[in-house]
Design an enzyme around this catalytic site. Structure first.
Site, short mmCIF file in Angstrom:
data_model
loop_
_atom_site.label_atom_id
_atom_site.label_comp_id
_atom_site.label_asym_id
_atom_site.label_seq_id
_atom_site.Cartn_x
_atom_site.Cartn_y
_atom_site.Cartn_z
CD GLN A 63 71.77 -49.40 33.91
OE1 GLN A 63 70.63 -49.03 34.07
NE2 GLN A 63 72.05 -50.60 33.44
CG HIS A 93 61.64 -61.39 39.30
ND1 HIS A 93 62.38 -60.88 40.36
CD2 HIS A 93 61.93 -60.58 38.24
CE1 HIS A 93 63.09 -59.84 39.94
NE2 HIS A 93 62.84 -59.63 38.67
CG ASP A 143 69.45 -54.80 30.33
OD1 ASP A 143 68.48 -54.82 31.11
OD2 ASP A 143 70.42 -54.03 30.45
CG ASP A 192 67.49 -47.55 23.19
OD1 ASP A 192 66.53 -48.01 23.84
OD2 ASP A 192 67.60 -46.36 22.88
CB ALA A 193 64.29 -52.14 24.55
CG ASP A 235 61.15 -56.32 34.76
OD1 ASP A 235 60.61 -55.39 35.38
OD2 ASP A 235 61.90 -57.15 35.30
CG ASP A 251 67.36 -58.45 37.38
OD1 ASP A 251 66.78 -59.27 36.63
OD2 ASP A 251 66.75 -57.62 38.08
#
Lengths: 516, 538
Positions: free
Chosen positions: A252, A282, A326, A360-361, A378, A306
């Site tokens: 990304q 959050h 993530d 990769d989820a 999320d 994050d």
């Protein structure tokens, strides 16, 4: 004038073919259009990059008009060869004006004070544009009576201004973008120079000027072709705020911007959070889940590199271990190792209670074993088919397998106000995966009205237990989040499956309508 | 016209392609990659007939399967599934799988040939049985079998580069004159008629397996025409429609519409009535490694029976009604002789005619050569219009476009992937095309593939890391006009023990379903002949 000068003087224009007069009058129209375009470009660009459009437009236009006055005044020092000077002025304007938008975009992140560069450029272009009309009037003075001359020149000048002011907002900015608009009008300036040089070729030596004009034209064409690429290089052409960090990982494009106290993270151009109001997002993401789990021993966070969701989770002393999945190692590294960013997530990513998997989820959940008391999903919005896979029935079935019998999960589910069908598709899909689902929503100013979906194997407890020191949620405001007014109310939707990607399609439709 | 130009680019190779590459950016001096393909040296050795005489004792065995492509593997899988173990499968290549084979690198597995299976028709009972046993059908709903969603092709399935913009589907949606769109609709209606049509024998006019199709001459008479002529006679002349139909013919048959039987051309559109729950009947099953997923699962079931790198080079029927086979072991460099109660030739018909000339005539069958290139890229392609799909096709290219190996497995929008590029060499006669194919160097092929990829996706400039090129000299049988009544094919289909045939060539259509059907049918016929009790799944 032009006594001993062997070069062509203004008188030669008189002897030139009649077509030259036509070229010159057309030139008035073209240079007037170009001149206003550069002014509009500078004003628009300054408002875009610096904000406060009233101030930017006002100061840019003022500076530009003043510079034109300077140019007009300077024209008195052109004593001979008005035509030659005019051609060179055109070539210079083509180069400066043509590259103005691209240059300012590219300079923005690298120069210390952008305003100096901006006003220097506006002054330079203004001075050159200010030279144009006086020179043209002098060149044409023998072709027309004075009465006719002033009328002709000013008419074309003002018509050019009208053309520019209509083209700019209606056609150029929406269809060409600012960079390409600059290049296109630079080419128009250089075309005027070349047309005059061709018309004059028999009377004077034009080789050096022709070469200069062709070099400028070539650079403008190259710029036009490479505009897309430059747009990508120059983050500021895309983001409204100053970029303080930009990096492409294999997965990304990460961009951090800051204006004042407002730090923002964009992934592939989509806003992920703003420090002004991320606590609202959050807290709403995490506490409705943790408040409904009796013993949140193990927590799984999918996405959320994050570390902000993790920060909320780790505030709960009952949580023994957090597993965060993530995709991008750069993301978690950046938010773990950069002090400024680690401060935002309270060092959640380096907590001894934290386990990070950079994978990769979509693949991870298929292979994972174990049982989690709370799961927080999320992911970025389903803007692409690849991301849409993380919102499918197949994916939720895997997550349900990892969710403890008494566990609760939540899913970031886009805006129920902007995209109600997309929003409720998440609930429908969770139910189709065999879970109970309940929607709730919160107002996050930088996102707007935002939606989440709770899901669990069993019906939910109404009551929730919240910690004392939250900034946004209280027991009563938490209850209110589950209430949906009619414009966001539940509606029938398809199930989002891998082979129909109903969510990506409705999301594109609903947000496309919204963004117009 | 555009397709014409780019075809020249592709076939002229060299300068034109290099020119295109120059436009796309600088040509890298050497591109990583391998030039590989079906082992034509071993194949041609059969033609030239130089094998050592068999030595050692003659070995008796119940069943020999010669050929380890999809049909041979299906034969073996069926035998094993019926609890029958006394058989050996010989495969000339070092690996089984035929043109369903795959490759693999650090980024992903990728296909070397066939790469998807449409959801089977109700008629394909044996195939459905197998898919269930492989966990690909996971349940049953009132409206049909439920397929594993991970193995159905994920959305977005197809996109088409048309006038500089990618759009969904394989037929231009916008920018076509209404007359052309109307022809497309009329064509769809016509195919819908054939899809519903039932012959006087009560069978569907077109189905898969194709041997279950009606033999009503109302339909089989179409085999006398070529597809292009039939389209002309029906007034299907719109350029966009014809370009699409040409794509379809080349995609499934490796041949131009002028070389395809009208019956086969219609079969492509009218035979599929996929049966599945959730409206998934028109979907496809696909995997990163393509149909090697299926081939490998079948091979795993019969692992101990497989003998790769073995060429069956002679088969004759003895006076006692046994099949006598001579087999050359490429590893040991020796030949030996076997005597089988049943020999099943699961190989292309033109090879079978060389191995067993006494029981098999070559017939008039012809085979299409293909080139498949696997392009490893550091980032996925993009482009104006709809985003990357599984199958990506350009109207301006004479190649068939590319599929994305990681389409099913990842949710990452970026990151490296492998793009599999397909190109049937259908403009020339197969003989000429095979010669072109074999004489071209790896570098030349890489230039051609790279230029074509960059023409579709200029954004891939600088992202191509390697190009591996795979050549199939005889990739698939071409269903040319008259193929339905080809005597060699009909004779092979009505063969009886001790020699049986199992190959998609028996259908004349190179489809997984056809190969599987003939494999299962041959296996069940062998079991009947041997008196082994079983319950038919066909």
């Amino acid at each position: 004038m032009a006594e001993a000068e062997p070069a062509i003087t203004v008188d030669s224009a008189e002897r030139a073919p009649a077509s030259l007069a036509v070229i010159l009058l057309v030139s008035v129209l073209v240079v007037a259009t170009c001149g206003l375009i550069y002014e509009l470009l500078a004003g628009t660009l300054a408002s875009y990059l610096l904000g406060d459009s009233v101030t930017q437009f006002s100061t840019v236009i003022g500076t530009y008009l003043f510079a034109m006055g300077v140019g007009s005044w300077l024209s008195r020092h052109v004593r001979r060869d008005e035509m030659g000077v005019f051609v060179r002025v055109e070539i210079l304007i083509a180069a400066l004006g043509g590259w103005s938008a691209a240059g300012l975009f590219l300079l923005f992140p690298v120069v210390g004070d952008f305003r100096i560069a901006l006003y220097a450029l506006v002054l330079a272009i203004g001075v050159l544009v200010g030279l144009e009309i006086p020179l043209l009037i002098r060149i044409l003075r023998h072709r027309f009576a004075f009465r006719e001359l002033v009328s002709n020149v000013l008419t074309y000048d003002y018509v050019g201004a009208l053309i520019a002011s209509l083209l700019f907002p209606l056609v150029l900015v929406p269809w060409l973008g600012m960079m390409r608009t600059g290049f296109v009008f630079g080419l128009a300036n250089v075309a005027v120079a070349l047309a005059l040089l061709v018309a004059l070729r028999r009377q004077r030596r034009v080789a050096v000027d022709v070469i200069a004009a062709l070099v400028v034209a070539a650079s403008l064409i190259a710029g036009l072709v490479a505009a897309d690429r430059m747009q990508r290089w120059s983050e500021v052409a895309f983001y409204g705020e100053p970029v303080i960090y930009a990096r492409s990982t294999p997965y990304q494009r990460m961009v951090l911007t800051r204006r004042g106290e407002d730090l923002r993270l964009y992934l592939n151009g989509n806003l992920q959070f703003s420090t002004r109001d991320e606590y609202r997002y959050h807290e709403a993401l995490v506490w409705p889940v943790l408040g409904r789990v009796a013993r949140p021993d193990t927590v799984l966070i999918l996405g959320g590199g994050d570390g902000l969701a993790a920060r909320e989770v780790l505030r709960d002393p009952r949580v023994r271990q957090v597993t965060l999945v993530d995709l991008d190692p750069e993301m978690t590294r950046l938010f773990r190792d950069t002090p400024q960013l680690a401060a935002l997530n309270a060092d959640s990513l380096s907590s001894p209670r934290m386990r990070i998997h950079n994978t990769d989820a979509f693949r991870w959940v298929r292979e994972a074993r174990g049982s989690y008391d709370a799961v927080i999903v999320d992911f970025p919005d389903p803007t692409e088919f690849s991301l849409g896979k993380l919102y499918t029935e197949s994916f939720y079935r895997e997550v349900a397998r990892l969710l403890a019998p008494e566990g609760v999960m939540t899913v970031q589910s886009t805006s129920p106000l902007v995209a109600p069908e997309s929003y409720w598709t998440v609930a429908t899909t969770l139910e189709s995966a065999g879970l109970h689902a309940r929607g709730y929503h919160a107002y996050v100013p930088s996102f707007g009205e935002w939606g989440f979906t709770l899901a669990a194997h069993r019906p939910f407890a109404k009551a929730t237990r919240l910690p004392q020191n939250l900034r946004f949620l209280t027991p009563s405001s938490e209850r209110a989040m589950f209430d949906f007014p009619p414009d966001m109310a539940r509606r029938p939707t398809p199930v989002n499956r891998l082979d129909n990607q109903a969510l990506v399609r409705s999301f594109a439709r609903e947000w496309g309508n919204y963004e117009g | 016209m555009k397709a014409e130009t780019s075809r020249r680019t592709i076939l002229a190779g060299g300068s034109a392609a290099a020119g295109a590459s120059l436009l796309g950016g600088c040509v890298q001096p050497t591109m990583a990659g391998m030039l590989d393909g079906a082992d034509w040296r071993r194949g041609h050795r059969l033609r030239d007939g130089s094998f050592p005489a068999p030595d050692g004792p003659v070995q008796d065995i119940d069943v020999v399967i010669a050929g380890g492509g999809v049909a041979g593997l299906a034969t073996g899988w069926r035998l094993a599934d019926a609890g029958f173990a006394n058989f050996t499968l010989f495969e000339l290549e070092d690996r089984t799988g035929g043109n369903a084979r795959s490759g693999r690198n650090a980024v992903s597995a990728y296909p070397l040939g066939a790469h998807y299976l449409p959801v089977p028709n109700r008629d394909a009972a044996a195939l459905r049985y197998m898919l269930r046993s492989f966990g690909m059908i996971v349940g049953d709903a009132p409206d049909g079998p439920v397929y594993d969603p991970y193995q159905l092709c994920a959305d977005l399935e197809e996109r088409l580069l048309w006038r500089g913009e990618w759009q969904e589907g394989l037929f231009p949606q916008s920018g076509l004159p209404s007359g052309q769109q109307a022809q497309r609709q009329r064509f769809d209606q016509s195919m819908d008629y054939f899809r519903r049509a039932v012959g006087l024998d009560g069978r569907p006019a077109f189905t898969i397996p194709s041997v279950l199709s009606s033999v009503d001459p109302r339909f089989t008479a179409l085999d006398r025409l070529n597809f292009a002529d039939w389209l002309d006679s029906e007034g299907f002349t719109a350029p966009a429609l014809r370009a699409y139909l040409r794509y379809c013919c080349r995609d499934d048959y490796g041949a131009e519409p002028e070389d395809v039987s009208a019956w086969a051309g219609i079969h492509y559109f009218a035979a599929r009535r996929g049966w599945a729950a959730n409206g998934d009947g028109d979907r496809e099953l696909t995997w990163p490694e393509g149909n090697d997923r299926l081939a490998s699962l079948m091979a795993a079931r019969i692992h101990s029976n497989l003998r790769p790198a073995h060429t069956v080079f002679r088969l004759a029927v003895t006076a006692e009604g046994r099949a006598e086979l001579d087999v050359f072991d490429h590893t040991a460099g020796r030949s030996r002789r076997l005597r089988a109660k049943v020999a099943i030739l699961a190989m292309p018909h033109f090879v079978a005619a060389r191995v067993a000339p006494s029981v098999c005539s070559p017939g008039g069958l012809s085979y299409a050569p293909w080139v498949v290139a696997n392009v490893t890229v550091s980032r996925p392609p993009e482009g104006k219009g709809v985003p990357l799909a599984w199958d990506n096709v350009s109207t301006a290219s004479d190649a068939l476009g590319y599929v994305v190996a990681t389409h099913q497995t990842t949710s990452a929008a970026l990151g490296p992937t492998v793009l599999t590029w397909y190109m049937p060499l259908s403009r020339e006669t197969p003989q000429v095309a095979r010669k072109i194919m074999l004489t071209r160097s790896l570098e030349r092929w890489q230039e051609i593939v790279r230029a074509d990829m960059l023409a579709m996706n200029p954004d891939l400039d600088g992202a191509i890391e390697r190009i591996d090129v795979w050549r199939w000299g005889h990739a698939m049988i071409r269903p040319t006009p008259g193929f339905l009544t080809d005597p060699a094919r009909l004779a092979a289909r009505s063969a009886h023990p001790p020699v049986l045939f199992a190959h998609s060539d028996l259908s004349g259509l190179s489809l997984f379903e056809e190969a599987h059907h003939h494999g299962v049918a041959a296996a069940e016929m062998a079991l009947t002949h041997l008196g082994h009790a079983f319950e038919s799944i066909a």
